[in-house]
Design an enzyme around this catalytic site. Structure first.
Site, PDB file in Angstrom:
ATOM      1  N   CYS A 179     -12.239   5.126   6.434  1.00 11.48           N
ATOM      2  CA  CYS A 179     -12.146   6.485   5.583  1.00 11.48           C
ATOM      3  C   CYS A 179     -13.610   6.427   5.878  1.00 11.48           C
ATOM      4  O   CYS A 179     -14.428   7.132   4.761  1.00 11.48           O
ATOM      5  CB  CYS A 179     -13.070   5.123   4.022  1.00 11.48           C
ATOM      6  SG  CYS A 179     -11.256   4.184   3.574  1.00 11.48           S
TER       7      CYS A 179
ATOM      8  N   CYS B  32       3.398   9.041  14.275  1.00 13.82           N
ATOM      9  CA  CYS B  32       1.623   8.882  13.530  1.00 13.82           C
ATOM     10  C   CYS B  32       0.635   9.466  15.146  1.00 13.82           C
ATOM     11  O   CYS B  32      -0.549   9.252  14.467  1.00 13.82           O
ATOM     12  CB  CYS B  32       1.527   7.738  13.839  1.00 13.82           C
ATOM     13  SG  CYS B  32       1.943   6.435  15.043  1.00 13.82           S
TER      14      CYS B  32
ATOM     15  N   ASP C  27      11.116   7.472  16.313  1.00 15.01           N
ATOM     16  CA  ASP C  27       9.883   6.657  15.233  1.00 15.01           C
ATOM     17  C   ASP C  27       9.059   6.110  16.175  1.00 15.01           C
ATOM     18  O   ASP C  27       8.821   4.675  15.512  1.00 15.01           O
ATOM     19  CB  ASP C  27       9.947   6.667  14.049  1.00 15.01           C
ATOM     20  CG  ASP C  27       8.353   6.509  12.717  1.00 15.01           C
ATOM     21  OD1 ASP C  27       7.452   6.604  13.975  1.00 15.01           O
ATOM     22  OD2 ASP C  27       9.007   6.208  11.994  1.00 15.01           O
TER      23      ASP C  27
ATOM     24  N   CYS D 143     -17.330   4.898  -1.758  1.00 13.90           N
ATOM     25  CA  CYS D 143     -17.612   2.555  -1.890  1.00 13.90           C
ATOM     26  C   CYS D 143     -18.633   3.008  -1.041  1.00 13.90           C
ATOM     27  O   CYS D 143     -19.743   3.307   0.165  1.00 13.90           O
ATOM     28  CB  CYS D 143     -16.283   2.828  -0.115  1.00 13.90           C
ATOM     29  SG  CYS D 143     -16.427   1.153  -0.002  1.00 13.90           S
TER      30      CYS D 143
END
Length: 464
Positions: free
Chosen positions: A80, A421, A394, A71
Site C-alpha cells: 500500500c 498485469c 493473460d 494504516c
C-alpha cells in the site's frame, strides 16, 4: 553522491514502480514515499551518471494531493505504498503509466488510452493474503533505541528487500471478513502455547505460513503451512482454528519441509470443511482450490472480464483460445457467447479446476489442456483443433515467450485480446505483434488501489 543531501527538491511527478521524480543539477532523482508537489530534503542512497535515488529526510512543503495514510503499518510493511496520495491522482498516474509504457517501449501507434476503470472499494478489496511466521520480528528504530526487551515472534509481511525480517501486522486494510481475526487469534494462541515460529535463516520451526482466501459470497479458506512434522502440535493448531472459527469453509494444512514456501508439488490436507471455496459471477460459479489462481480483487475481476468480453466482441460462432487460462475463469465467463473455448495453462491443478468449473456451470463447449504454453501451442496442437477466431491471452508479469508470440503471428487470428498485469512487458509483446496487428483499444483497470500496479487490456486486430 552517496549520502549527500539534496535540499529543497521539488517532487514533480510519479514515475515507474511508484517512485516519484525530481531534478537536481540536470539529473533525475527518484524518491520513495513522497507525492508530486512535495518539497523535500533528500539523502542520496545511490548515484549513477544519469540518475540518483534517495530518501526524504525533511519536508519543507506538503503536496495538495497528499492525504493522511490510514494504516499504522504504512511505510514499514512495504505494501500500500500510495496511501498518502489521493485516489483520483492514483488513477491518473496509473493511466499515464500505460501511456508511457506503450510510447517508450511499444513505440507503436495507439489510440487514446481510455479512462481507467477505478475500484469502488479502495480498502479491504483483496480476496487472498499470505502471511509469514518468523522468530525474527522487525524492530523499529525507537524500539531498538529504547533498550527494552520485545517479543521477537511475528506473523505478518516481509520487509522489502529483507527476506528474514517480518513486520508483525496488527490490522491489515487489504482483506476484510475474518482475515484479521484469524491472524491475530492464531498468533496469540501460538505464543500462549509456546509453539515455535519459523526461523527463516536456519529453516526450522513449526509455524511457517498462513494463507487466507475469501469470496464475495462469504466463503473462506484458511491454509496453514507447517515447517515441522509434529502431529500433536499440528492437531493442536488446527483444532484451535476449527473451534474458534467454525465458519471457515475450507480449513487446510500443508507440511512443507522444503527450502521455499511454494506448495504446488505438496499434499494439501483438508482438516475440516471442503477442499475448495466458490466464487460467483453473473450466476457462474468458480471453484477455487488451494493451488488455484484467481484474480485477487473479485469485484474488479468482474470489471476486467467484462472489458475482455466486450473487446472480444463475440457473436456466438467463434472459436476462442484462452491462453494462460488459470482456473478457466475468463474461458468460462465468455463460453456462452462463443462456439468453442480452448484454454491452456501450465498448472495442472488449475486445469482440473477449469474443467470442474465448466461442469458445475453446465458448459459443454470448453476444452482445457495443461502444459507449458511455448511447448503446447504448436503446429500439432493447431492441427488437432479448430483455428481461433479470437485469442485471449493473460500471461504472467514476464509476458509471453518469444515462441508464443511467433505462433500468434503465424496463427493470424482476426482478434487478440491481451490482458496484462504488467504494461511494460505487454507493450514489448505488442510491439512484436505489430508486424501483423494494429492496436484498436486500450483500457486500464485498477485492481490494486493504494499501489502503483495496474491491469491493462488491449484489443489487437489483424491488419488488412
Amino acid at each position: 553522491m552517496k549520502n549527500k543531501v539534496v535540499t529543497n527538491l521539488t517532487i514533480e511527478r510519479i514515475a515507474t514502480e511508484g517512485k516519484c521524480v525530481g531534478h537536481h543539477e540536470g539529473k533525475v532523482v527518484f524518491v520513495q514515499g513522497v507525492a508530486p508537489g512535495d518539497v523535500v530534503d533528500v539523502r542520496i542512497t545511490r548515484g549513477k551518471s544519469s540518475f540518483m535515488e534517495g530518501e526524504a529526510i525533511k519536508f519543507h512543503e506538503y503536496s495538495k494531493d497528499r492525504i493522511d495514510p490510514f494504516c499504522s503499518h504504512f511505510g514499514t510493511c512495504g505494501g500500500c505504498k500510495w496511501q498518502h496520495i489521493n485516489y483520483d491522482l492514483q488513477k491518473t498516474y496509473k493511466r499515464q503509466q500505460v501511456v508511457d509504457q506503450f510510447t517508450r517501449i511499444g513505440k507503436v501507434e495507439i489510440p487514446e488510452v481510455m479512462p481507467i476503470v477505478g475500484s469502488a472499494n479502495t480498502r479491504y478489496y483483496r480476496n487472498k493474503l499470505d502471511f509469514t511466521f518468523s522468530n525474527n520480528r522487525w524492530l523499529t528504530r525507537e524500539e531498538i533505541d529504547s533498550g527494552a526487551a520485545f517479543e521477537r515472534n511475528a506473523l505478518g509481511f516481509h520487509i522489502p528487500k529483507m527476506f528474514d525480517k517480518i513486520v508483525d501486522i496488527e490490522h491489515c486494510y487489504l482483506q476484510g471478513d475474518i482475515s484479521n481475526d484469524v491472524r491475530n487469534e492464531l498468533r496469540a494462541f501460538a505464543l500462549s502455547n509456546s509453539l515455535s515460529f519459523y526461523d527463516i535463516r536456519n529453516q526450522v520451526g513449526l509455524l511457517r505460513n498462513l494463507i487466507i482466501r475469501t469470496t464475495s459470497t462469504g466463503e473462506s479458506m484458511v491454509i496453514v503451512q507447517f515447517g515441522g512434522d509434529n502431529a500433536e502440535e499440528i492437531d493442536l493448531v488446527m483444532n484451535f482454528l476449527h473451534e474458534k472459527f467454525p465458519q471457515i469453509t475450507a480449513l487446510l494444512y500443508i507440511i512443507n519441509l522444503k527450502k521455499n514456501e511454494t506448495f504446488n508439488d505438496l499434499e494439501v490436507v483438508t482438516f475440516a470443511g471442503r477442499a475448495y471455496i466458490e466464487e460467483e459471477m453473473e450466476g457462474l460459479k468458480f471453484r477455487i482450490g488451494p493451488k488455484s489462481f484467481y484474480q485477487t480483487n473479485s469485484d474488479q475481476a468482474y470489471e476486467l472480464y467484462k472489458v475482455t468480453r466486450d473487446f472480444a466482441g463475440l457473436k456466438g460462432d467463434e472459436v476462442v483460445y484462452d491462453l494462460y487460462t488459470g482456473t478457466g475463469t475468463i474461458a468460462n465467463f465468455v463460453a456462452k457467447q462463443a462456439k468453442q473455448v480452448i484454454g491452456i495453462e501450465y498448472v495442472e491443478a488449475a486445469i482440473e479446476d477449469a474443467k470442474l468449473n465448466s461442469l458445475v456451470n453446465g458448459l459443454e463447449n470448453t476444452l482445457f489442456y495443461a502444459g507449458d504454453m511455448k511447448d503446447m501451442l504448436n503446429d500439432d496442437f493447431i492441427a488437432a483443433h479448430a483455428k481461433p477466431d479470437v485469442i485471449i491471452t493473460d500471461p504472467p508479469r514476464a509476458g509471453m515467450h518469444d515462441d508464443v508470440v511467433n505462433m500468434l503471428l503465424k496463427l493470424a487470428a482476426p482478434k487478440i485480446v491481451y490482458v496484462s498485469c504488467n504494461p511494460a512487458t505487454q507493450a514489448r509483446d505488442v510491439a512484436l505483434l505489430s508486424e501483423k496487428y494494429s492496436v484498436d483499444k486500450i483500457q486500464p483497470v485498477d485492481m490494486f488501489p493504494q499501489t502503483y500496479h495496474v491491469e491493462n487490456v488491449v484489443l489487437l486486430t489483424l491488419k488488412s
